[in-house]
Design an enzyme around this catalytic site. Sequence first.
Site, mmCIF file in Angstrom:
data_model
loop_
_atom_site.group_PDB
_atom_site.id
_atom_site.type_symbol
_atom_site.label_atom_id
_atom_site.label_comp_id
_atom_site.label_asym_id
_atom_site.label_seq_id
_atom_site.Cartn_x
_atom_site.Cartn_y
_atom_site.Cartn_z
ATOM 1 N N GLU A 4 0.825 -1.097 -0.048
ATOM 2 C CA GLU A 4 -0.002 0.127 -0.078
ATOM 3 C C GLU A 4 0.802 1.178 0.158
ATOM 4 O OE1 GLU A 4 -1.585 3.310 1.033
ATOM 5 O OE2 GLU A 4 -1.591 2.308 3.146
ATOM 6 N N CYS A 17 -1.782 8.647 3.894
ATOM 7 C CA CYS A 17 -2.030 8.204 2.414
ATOM 8 C C CYS A 17 -3.411 8.294 2.099
ATOM 9 C CB CYS A 17 -1.290 6.674 2.142
ATOM 10 S SG CYS A 17 -1.867 5.700 3.772
#
Length: 542
Positions: A293, A327
């Site tokens: 990720e 993020c």
Amino acid sequence: MGKGFFNVPIAVNEPVKGYSPGSPERDAVLKAYKSMYNSKIDVPLYINGRDVVTGNTRTMSPPHDHKHEVGTYHLAEKSHVEEAIATALEARKSWSQLPWEQRAAIFLKAAELIAGPYRAKINAATMIAQSKNIYQAEIDAACELIDFLRFNVQYMADIYMEQPESTNDAWNRVEYRPLEGFTYAVTPFNFTAIAGNLPACMALMGNVVVWKPSDSQVYSAKVIMDVFKEAGVPAGVINVVFGDPVMITETVLSSPDFSGLHFTGSTFVFKELWKQIGMNIHNYKTYPRIVGETGGKDFIVAHKTANPKQVATAIVRGAFEFQGQKCSAASRAYIPKSLWSDVKNYVIEDVKSFKMGSPEDMSNFITAVIHEGAFDKLAKYIDQAKADSDAKIIVGGGYDKSQGYFIEPTVIVTTNPQYKTMYTELFGPIITIYVYEDDTYSETLKLVDETSEYALTGAILATDRTAITEATTALQNCAGNFYINDKPTGAVVGQQPFGGARSSGTNDKAGSAQNLMRWVSTRLIKETFVTPTDYRYPFLGE
């Protein structure tokens, strides 16, 4: 808690404590913070159940007070990484054969240790090392990590329960074995929970791990490892190394026993690791699993039917909590012209009300960005926006690193939907807004989809269900986590499994059974009760 399959406790989300003035939890975390802030610690490597000191150290300083040293940590040499690999492989012999409920018990105990005696300490470490305010530390280092540990056990039991059909003639069953070899966890600075979950979820499924935390998260990584040790994780199952990421990674990825990478970090680094694994593919005993990720350029789209105050709050919370260092943080927004005046005024009012400073002062909403490199990058983009004719800063835009790495929450408005901060990941408290004509909603959705290489999170705010449906369809490939009438941050384990595609990662959904399935290799066993003694089938008869 109720009971699930095999009498496993059914996981429930850990309640978030309030930390209101005078509350016991506030007093406890402030006491821990002050003690840890002023007591220098020495953080060793952790290999084969032993603390390993190398004498080659670096200092740790809080981002909000970078001249103050809270301790040192030791850097690994290649021999230490090789030892970590060797001891992990040795530990695998017994760990992989340990009954699953024994592994489950260890990580359930770890969750309860964090929920109780370690809560103030792990929150304080996260406040110090990563400059999170108490609320951001609580929802991350305490609640989310607890949730990961508890829900992973439930998901493991659910996975084991999935078995093929059997008949009167044969019994079919599946073993969910750990991967052959060892795994590698590379974790980021911004979430203590992610740092704990990546090695823990692999170990829960019977794997052994070499873990390299971020250099900017060493303090809270040390607390995580203390919890794992007290919970009973055996020596060699999770080994922790700090230091040169290139050397550590090259050593790990050159081993023929490397079997999996669990990564959260930058897109560039992840792509380089993937390429390196590909170059080494002929050396490995098995095809390594790769789960990652990475970054995001996460969006908020408002429709003309949205509530302006709700849009403004989504922008302010989505873009500026933890200084935008998520993020999932909102970093670009598309606002219809008819709403813009109200949204603009609400956003400016909110941003001007922020207090900024040390997380020890719990009235501060904003603290510092993680290090000088991040500060300098963000300051450069702010200065560029001040100079560009197609961009204007409407609030914020200041910065100061004399004591800490403080960047004012900054809102850029651009007339150019392809302005550089509309597609470049900045990872800081900066959001860029493009104001579109109300009657170009469909075209704007297409613009949102095509502007960024990332596909992590995004949000649509509207009251018109047709507009919501159109956005949900048009934006299906550019957000792995899509939010309707909410900010694009704040995924909760067990409720919103997290991950994105495109350059944002492999979308293997942390906080779900899907992720755990990546760390097992299934073996089907068919046991026939009455074994045939003649090869002839009926169709061969006369």
